[in-house]
Scaffold this active site. Sequence first.
Site, short mmCIF file in Angstrom:
data_model
loop_
_atom_site.label_atom_id
_atom_site.label_comp_id
_atom_site.label_asym_id
_atom_site.label_seq_id
_atom_site.Cartn_x
_atom_site.Cartn_y
_atom_site.Cartn_z
CB SER A 13 -1.00 0.01 1.17
OG SER A 13 -0.34 0.11 2.39
CG MET A 91 8.51 -8.30 5.38
SD MET A 91 8.30 -7.03 6.65
CE MET A 91 8.31 -8.07 8.11
CB ILE A 94 19.63 -3.81 3.15
CG1 ILE A 94 18.19 -3.44 2.74
CG2 ILE A 94 20.63 -3.45 2.07
CD1 ILE A 94 17.75 -3.89 1.37
CG HIS A 110 10.26 0.90 11.79
ND1 HIS A 110 10.28 -0.45 11.50
CD2 HIS A 110 10.02 1.01 13.12
CE1 HIS A 110 10.07 -1.13 12.62
NE2 HIS A 110 9.92 -0.27 13.61
C1 GRF Z 1 4.31 -0.48 6.69
O1 GRF Z 1 3.69 -0.36 7.96
C2 GRF Z 1 5.74 -0.06 6.75
O2 GRF Z 1 5.98 0.97 7.65
C3 GRF Z 1 6.42 -1.32 7.24
O3 GRF Z 1 5.74 -2.36 6.59
C4 GRF Z 1 4.41 -1.96 6.29
C5 GRF Z 1 4.19 -2.17 4.83
O4 GRF Z 1 2.85 -2.00 4.44
N1 GRF Z 1 7.84 -1.26 7.01
P1 GRF Z 1 2.49 -1.94 2.89
O5 GRF Z 1 3.09 -3.22 2.26
O6 GRF Z 1 3.09 -0.71 2.32
O7 GRF Z 1 1.00 -1.96 2.81
#
Ligand code: GRF
Length: 193
Positions: A13, A91, A94, A110
């Site tokens: 998203s 996830m 790096i 984050h």
């Molecule tokens: C977000 O909350 C971002 O801060 C974290 O992972 C989530 C990813 O959400 N690192 P999306 O895949 O962008 O919907």
Amino acid sequence: MVKVAIFASGNGSNFENLVLKLRAGKIKGIDIKLLLVDKRDIYAIERAKRLEIPYEIVEYRQYGDKVEYEREILKRLEKYEIEYILLAGYMKIIGDTILGRYDKKIINIHPSYLPYYRGKDSIKRAYENGEEFTGVTIHYVDNGVDTGEIIYQEKIYIDKDWDLDILESEVHKKEYEIYPKVLDNLFNNMEEK
Ligand code: GRF
């Protein structure tokens, strides 16, 4: 225009939000050339297809070795002449192979007020601990987990009446608001130099 790739591992998203804000003229100075993902069955890919943004899938299990895996990612990035990497729900940590090539050129979002709640499930952990606030942080990526230099962060005060779902949607709302603004700021100030 700085050519950027967005890295994601799931829903995507934030990726979609950045593309839409860019197309609406709310972010200037960058061009989103590529979505790079580490899994083939994720919703982020559907978004890329719909948005007509090229995507590349590099799965760790095909390489089994972090250096080889990251070398393959670098090859894909070279194809699109990528200059900056924006992490948005990627996830994996790096490693040095990518960091060596993109030093101070990787940015992450984050869902906590760093240095609090580094790592996974930050929103849930803050909620379950009954914190007064959590937040959203945009930072450069180094070789730690959510430890790089902070670029910008905002707090979100947790209302006692909120359940976890409400807190999660408040955090995401804040993410969609500040990631584009921070990038716009960063890349435009950079161009003026
Ligand atoms: C977000 O909350 C971002 O801060 C974290 O992972 C989530 C990813 O959400 N690192 P999306 O895949 O962008 O919907």
